[in-house]
Design a protein around this motif. Structure first.
Motif, PDB file in Angstrom:
ATOM      1  N   LEU A  84       1.155  -1.423   0.204  1.00 22.50           N
ATOM      2  CA  LEU A  84       0.008   0.224  -0.089  1.00 22.50           C
ATOM      3  C   LEU A  84       1.030   1.472  -0.088  1.00 22.50           C
ATOM      4  O   LEU A  84       2.492   1.197   0.324  1.00 22.50           O
ATOM      5  CB  LEU A  84      -1.016   0.072   1.551  1.00 22.50           C
ATOM      6  CG  LEU A  84      -1.947  -0.805   1.411  1.00 22.50           C
ATOM      7  CD1 LEU A  84      -2.621  -0.812   2.711  1.00 22.50           C
ATOM      8  CD2 LEU A  84      -2.897  -1.158   0.221  1.00 22.50           C
ATOM      9  N   SER A  86       0.201   5.619  -1.445  1.00 26.86           N
ATOM     10  CA  SER A  86      -0.404   7.106  -1.773  1.00 26.86           C
ATOM     11  C   SER A  86      -0.102   7.156  -2.954  1.00 26.86           C
ATOM     12  O   SER A  86       2.425   8.341  -2.980  1.00 26.86           O
ATOM     13  CB  SER A  86      -0.304   8.228  -0.171  1.00 26.86           C
ATOM     14  OG  SER A  86       0.892   7.986  -0.147  1.00 26.86           O
ATOM     15  N   GLN A  90      -3.888   9.844  -3.008  1.00 29.03           N
ATOM     16  CA  GLN A  90      -5.123   9.148  -3.285  1.00 29.03           C
ATOM     17  C   GLN A  90      -4.165   7.509  -2.779  1.00 29.03           C
ATOM     18  O   GLN A  90      -3.261   7.216  -3.121  1.00 29.03           O
ATOM     19  CB  GLN A  90      -5.860   8.988  -4.758  1.00 29.03           C
ATOM     20  CG  GLN A  90      -6.466   9.702  -4.035  1.00 29.03           C
ATOM     21  CD  GLN A  90      -6.451   9.559  -6.367  1.00 29.03           C
ATOM     22  OE1 GLN A  90      -6.303   8.917  -7.317  1.00 29.03           O
ATOM     23  NE2 GLN A  90      -8.243  10.515  -6.418  1.00 29.03           N
ATOM     24  N   GLN A  91      -5.417   6.918  -2.027  1.00 27.50           N
ATOM     25  CA  GLN A  91      -4.506   5.906  -1.878  1.00 27.50           C
ATOM     26  C   GLN A  91      -4.081   4.557  -3.229  1.00 27.50           C
ATOM     27  O   GLN A  91      -5.176   4.032  -3.236  1.00 27.50           O
ATOM     28  CB  GLN A  91      -5.742   4.604  -0.838  1.00 27.50           C
ATOM     29  CG  GLN A  91      -5.552   5.117   0.973  1.00 27.50           C
ATOM     30  CD  GLN A  91      -3.301   5.142   1.303  1.00 27.50           C
ATOM     31  OE1 GLN A  91      -3.074   4.652   0.647  1.00 27.50           O
ATOM     32  NE2 GLN A  91      -4.017   5.068   3.045  1.00 27.50           N
ATOM     33  N   ASP A 107      -6.381   0.470  -7.727  1.00 32.27           N
ATOM     34  CA  ASP A 107      -6.405   1.975  -6.445  1.00 32.27           C
ATOM     35  C   ASP A 107      -7.029   1.515  -5.738  1.00 32.27           C
ATOM     36  O   ASP A 107      -7.196   0.377  -5.176  1.00 32.27           O
ATOM     37  CB  ASP A 107      -7.848   3.401  -7.383  1.00 32.27           C
ATOM     38  CG  ASP A 107      -7.702   3.800  -8.383  1.00 32.27           C
ATOM     39  OD1 ASP A 107      -6.439   4.758  -7.820  1.00 32.27           O
ATOM     40  OD2 ASP A 107      -8.570   3.915  -8.983  1.00 32.27           O
ATOM     41  N   TYR A 108      -7.005   2.058  -4.455  1.00 30.97           N
ATOM     42  CA  TYR A 108      -7.469   1.319  -3.495  1.00 30.97           C
ATOM     43  C   TYR A 108      -8.418   2.066  -1.917  1.00 30.97           C
ATOM     44  O   TYR A 108      -8.116   3.246  -2.217  1.00 30.97           O
ATOM     45  CB  TYR A 108      -5.710   0.663  -2.558  1.00 30.97           C
ATOM     46  CG  TYR A 108      -6.109   0.229  -1.091  1.00 30.97           C
ATOM     47  CD1 TYR A 108      -6.257  -1.142  -1.047  1.00 30.97           C
ATOM     48  CD2 TYR A 108      -5.788   0.742   0.679  1.00 30.97           C
ATOM     49  CE1 TYR A 108      -6.584  -1.563   0.033  1.00 30.97           C
ATOM     50  CE2 TYR A 108      -6.081   1.109   1.125  1.00 30.97           C
ATOM     51  CZ  TYR A 108      -6.847  -1.003   1.802  1.00 30.97           C
ATOM     52  OH  TYR A 108      -6.806  -1.965   2.634  1.00 30.97           O
ATOM     53  N   GLY A 109      -9.321   1.431  -2.094  1.00 28.93           N
ATOM     54  CA  GLY A 109      -9.660   2.198  -0.511  1.00 28.93           C
ATOM     55  C   GLY A 109     -11.789   1.870  -0.969  1.00 28.93           C
ATOM     56  O   GLY A 109     -12.798   2.266   0.028  1.00 28.93           O
ATOM     57  N   ASN A 110     -11.879   1.919  -2.127  1.00 26.90           N
ATOM     58  CA  ASN A 110     -13.612   1.307  -2.749  1.00 26.90           C
ATOM     59  C   ASN A 110     -13.725   0.150  -2.634  1.00 26.90           C
ATOM     60  O   ASN A 110     -14.460   0.188  -3.983  1.00 26.90           O
ATOM     61  CB  ASN A 110     -13.718   2.561  -3.581  1.00 26.90           C
ATOM     62  CG  ASN A 110     -13.673   4.068  -3.259  1.00 26.90           C
ATOM     63  OD1 ASN A 110     -14.066   3.901  -2.012  1.00 26.90           O
ATOM     64  ND2 ASN A 110     -13.179   4.432  -4.756  1.00 26.90           N
ATOM     65  N   THR A 113     -13.485  -4.264   2.775  1.00 26.18           N
ATOM     66  CA  THR A 113     -12.369  -4.806   4.043  1.00 26.18           C
ATOM     67  C   THR A 113     -12.322  -5.718   4.378  1.00 26.18           C
ATOM     68  O   THR A 113     -13.429  -6.970   4.250  1.00 26.18           O
ATOM     69  CB  THR A 113     -13.220  -2.994   4.853  1.00 26.18           C
ATOM     70  OG1 THR A 113     -14.126  -3.925   5.422  1.00 26.18           O
ATOM     71  CG2 THR A 113     -13.178  -1.553   4.390  1.00 26.18           C
ATOM     72  N   LYS A 163     -13.668  -4.811  -5.168  1.00 24.50           N
ATOM     73  CA  LYS A 163     -14.080  -3.836  -4.964  1.00 24.50           C
ATOM     74  C   LYS A 163     -15.818  -4.123  -5.241  1.00 24.50           C
ATOM     75  O   LYS A 163     -16.250  -4.404  -4.582  1.00 24.50           O
ATOM     76  CB  LYS A 163     -14.125  -2.614  -6.668  1.00 24.50           C
ATOM     77  CG  LYS A 163     -12.741  -2.148  -6.740  1.00 24.50           C
ATOM     78  CD  LYS A 163     -13.805  -1.271  -7.798  1.00 24.50           C
ATOM     79  CE  LYS A 163     -11.997  -0.023  -7.966  1.00 24.50           C
ATOM     80  NZ  LYS A 163     -11.951   0.746  -8.777  1.00 24.50           N
TER      81      LYS A 163
END
Length: 174
Positions: A84, A86, A90-91, A107-110, A113, A163
């Motif tokens: 991980l 940035s 943005q992560q 992309d990470y975050g959406n 978890t 996702k």
């Protein structure tokens, strides 16, 4: 000493317990055992630490990611490393397969978890124990590679889309 027939004879006396020797030897043994355990742990963890530093060096060299942290390793299809980081606030996730120097960025975050994955495994798959949940890449998509134990004790693997949670691969009953 006693004298028998003009000879001096040393009588065997019971030896006393030496507390001073005990207080020197006991801590010395504890220190030697601790040092041996620490050295063993260092030798055991050295390959992973070296791999992590190599992966981070490749990611820094090939991408503009900064603040690299939380490396995971998945061994399902060879070694796959995910780190991980940035970029422009943005992560992102950088994925490297084995000894390749190709870095794939996602992309990470959406996505799902780890808490959502645990809940889904308990509800949908009746998992008894989760062994690992690592980020990886499958068919140019960021995925979760999960290994878990089912209620019957069998080892199972899942590949879930990061996702959407769509199951790409499932191996049950090992």
């Amino acid at each position: 000493m006693e004298i028998h027939d003009n000879l001096r004879v040393n009588m065997a006396r019971p030896k006393r317990f030496s507390w001073s020797k005990f207080f020197v030897i006991a801590p010395a043994i504890v220190i030697v055992l601790f040092a041996a355990f620490a050295f063993y742990a260092y030798l055991a963890l050295r390959p992973m630490a070296k791999a992590e530093s190599n992966v981070q060096a490749v990611v820094r060299q090939k991408t503009s990611l900064s603040n690299l942290h939380d490396m995971t390793v998945d061994y399902r299809d060879g070694s796959t490393y995910a780190v991980l980081g940035s970029e422009n606030g943005q992560q992102k996730v950088a994925v490297i397969h084995g000894k390749e120097n190709k870095v794939h960025i996602f992309d990470y975050g959406n996505g799902l978890t780890t808490a959502q994955i645990k809940q889904r495994l308990k509800n949908d798959y009746q998992s008894k124990k989760i062994y690992s949940a690592n980020l990886s890449e499958y068919q140019n998509v960021l995925v979760w590679e999960i290994s878990y134990q089912a209620k019957d004790g069998s080892l199972n693997y899942l590949t879930l889309d990061y996702k959407t949670g769509t199951v790409y691969r499932a191996v049950n009953g090992l």
